[in-house]
Design an enzyme around this catalytic site. Structure first.
Site, PDB file in Angstrom:
ATOM      1  N   GLU A  18     -12.109  -2.491  -3.652  1.00 38.73           N
ATOM      2  CA  GLU A  18     -10.687  -1.578  -3.527  1.00 38.73           C
ATOM      3  C   GLU A  18     -10.656  -2.406  -5.377  1.00 38.73           C
ATOM      4  O   GLU A  18      -9.788  -3.108  -5.286  1.00 38.73           O
ATOM      5  CB  GLU A  18      -9.267  -2.012  -2.457  1.00 38.73           C
ATOM      6  CG  GLU A  18      -9.853  -2.031  -1.600  1.00 38.73           C
ATOM      7  CD  GLU A  18      -7.994  -3.023  -0.452  1.00 38.73           C
ATOM      8  OE1 GLU A  18      -7.448  -2.643  -1.290  1.00 38.73           O
ATOM      9  OE2 GLU A  18      -8.823  -4.498   0.397  1.00 38.73           O
TER      10      GLU A  18
ATOM     11  N   HIS B 218       0.861  -0.454   0.159  1.00 36.52           N
ATOM     12  CA  HIS B 218       0.155   0.537   0.347  1.00 36.52           C
ATOM     13  C   HIS B 218       1.303   1.647   0.237  1.00 36.52           C
ATOM     14  O   HIS B 218       0.555   2.393   1.065  1.00 36.52           O
ATOM     15  CB  HIS B 218      -1.091   0.233   1.429  1.00 36.52           C
ATOM     16  CG  HIS B 218      -2.019  -0.787   1.315  1.00 36.52           C
ATOM     17  ND1 HIS B 218      -2.592  -1.803   0.037  1.00 36.52           N
ATOM     18  CD2 HIS B 218      -3.049  -1.622   2.172  1.00 36.52           C
ATOM     19  CE1 HIS B 218      -3.683  -2.481   0.210  1.00 36.52           C
ATOM     20  NE2 HIS B 218      -4.095  -2.087   1.172  1.00 36.52           N
TER      21      HIS B 218
ATOM     22  N   HIS C 111      -9.609   2.582  -0.148  1.00 34.76           N
ATOM     23  CA  HIS C 111      -9.655   1.547   1.257  1.00 34.76           C
ATOM     24  C   HIS C 111     -10.570   2.216   2.380  1.00 34.76           C
ATOM     25  O   HIS C 111     -10.768   1.834   3.097  1.00 34.76           O
ATOM     26  CB  HIS C 111      -8.309   1.781   2.067  1.00 34.76           C
ATOM     27  CG  HIS C 111      -8.110   0.424   1.858  1.00 34.76           C
ATOM     28  ND1 HIS C 111      -8.533  -0.463   3.718  1.00 34.76           N
ATOM     29  CD2 HIS C 111      -7.361  -0.919   1.806  1.00 34.76           C
ATOM     30  CE1 HIS C 111      -7.718  -1.410   3.887  1.00 34.76           C
ATOM     31  NE2 HIS C 111      -6.992  -2.147   2.041  1.00 34.76           N
TER      32      HIS C 111
END
Length: 334
Positions: free
Chosen positions: A298, A97, A167
């Protein structure tokens, strides 16, 4: 290289009849979405915290923009034109991420804030978290009727991987009064991407037929988990898997409250994560956090695409324009 973590927090709320959306310039976070249920009660339908400090101490990316690259990059490195770029390893041996100080912790500049629009901008410098090139990212949140549209555009001055997502953790029960196990997901996907024990895709695309990954006709999260497939067990009795989309719209609904959200995207895949790793040392809406309290949808390109030649490319070059768009339409089942 790290960003300053002490700046002014700007909260901005977009409102239409039956919906309120609170947005932050920190992390580009969707801090709250409040919608009505079938009885007209206006309640929160996402997981969010109250202060920047809470997010820095506890948040598993609640509501944030994730980048430069969402998901995992194997061995925390990638190659462009023969040059190898090492990245921060923040998930075992892998990069996750965007690294330790990804976009989820960035302070965005507010360009415009109106009743229906919140426009943010971020300049990510060359070398940040190991990535080459300076990336300029513009983020637009628009609210029309009960549809929140999130659009992201970006340019770079050097070739660099870019694979963004939002997210947000959804919980349509209202103020997290129940978990999401009985939420029903309808997902137009014939293939999912199996994952290894470290969460990286294996590189395969596997048919969902006859598996807990078949959401084509609607299935509750609980029903999928109770089939006790080795892959759902391995990620903590839930889902943390990418699905390849053959159509652009999926639906999540809560039969009890009557709420639903239709998610429409221009991205080729969606990662379904059912919050199996949520910890219990903080509260959300006064409720102790716990696994399955929320789930993420996502929308993005396939994870670890820099290492899988059969996956779509996520390399952005100078002169090209990156464009990510996902709309969330909220409503009540009639």
């Amino acid at each position: 290289m790290t960003r300053l973590l002490e700046k002014e927090l700007i909260r901005h709320t977009l409102r239409q009849e039956g919906i309120e959306v609170t947005l932050w310039n920190y992390g580009g976070i969707i801090q709250d979405i409040r919608t009505i249920d079938r009885d007209g009660h206006l309640e929160s339908v996402v997981l969010g915290l109250e202060t920047v400090e809470d997010y820095q101490q506890h948040s598993p990316y609640f509501g944030a923009i994730v980048g430069r690259v969402a998901g995992r990059i194997g061995q925390a490195r990638f190659e462009v034109a023969g040059d190898v770029y090492p990245l921060v390893a923040n998930d075992g041996a892998n990069h996750l991420h965007g690294g330790i100080h990804g976009f989820d912790q960035a302070w965005f500049d507010v360009i415009e804030a109106t009743d229906r629009l919140f426009h943010l901008r971020l300049n990510s410098p060359d070398g940040e978290e190991g990535y080459p090139g300076t990336v300029t990212l513009d983020v637009y949140y628009r609210l029309d009727d009960t549809t929140l549209t999130l659009e992201m555009t970006a340019v770079t001055d050097q070739t660099t991987p870019l694979n963004l997502t939002n997210h947000t953790y959804f919980n349509l029960s209202g103020n997290a009064k129940r978990d999401v196990l009985d939420h029903v997901l309808t997902l137009p996907s014939d293939y999912y991407l199996p994952v290894q024990p470290d969460g990286l895709p294996t590189g395969e695309q596997r048919d969902v037929s006859g598996t807990p990954f078949d959401f084509r006709n609607g299935q509750s999260i609980r029903d999928g988990i109770t089939l006790e497939h080795p892959e759902t067990i391995a990620v903590g009795n839930g889902y943390d898997h990418p699905f390849v989309l053959r159509a652009d719209t999926l639906r999540l609904e809560d039969p009890v409250s009557g709420r639903f959200v239709d998610v429409t995207t221009n991205q080729p895949a969606v990662v379904l994560y059912t919050g199996t790793q949520l910890l219990t040392d903080y509260t959300v809406h006064g409720v102790s956090a716990r696994p399955s309290l929320g789930l993420c949808l996502e929308t993005q390109v396939h994870p670890n695409a820099v290492h899988e030649s059969d996956f779509p490319s996520i390399l952005l070059s100078p002169g090209e324009a990156y464009h990510w768009k996902t709309a969330y339409r909220f409503g009540v089942i009639s």
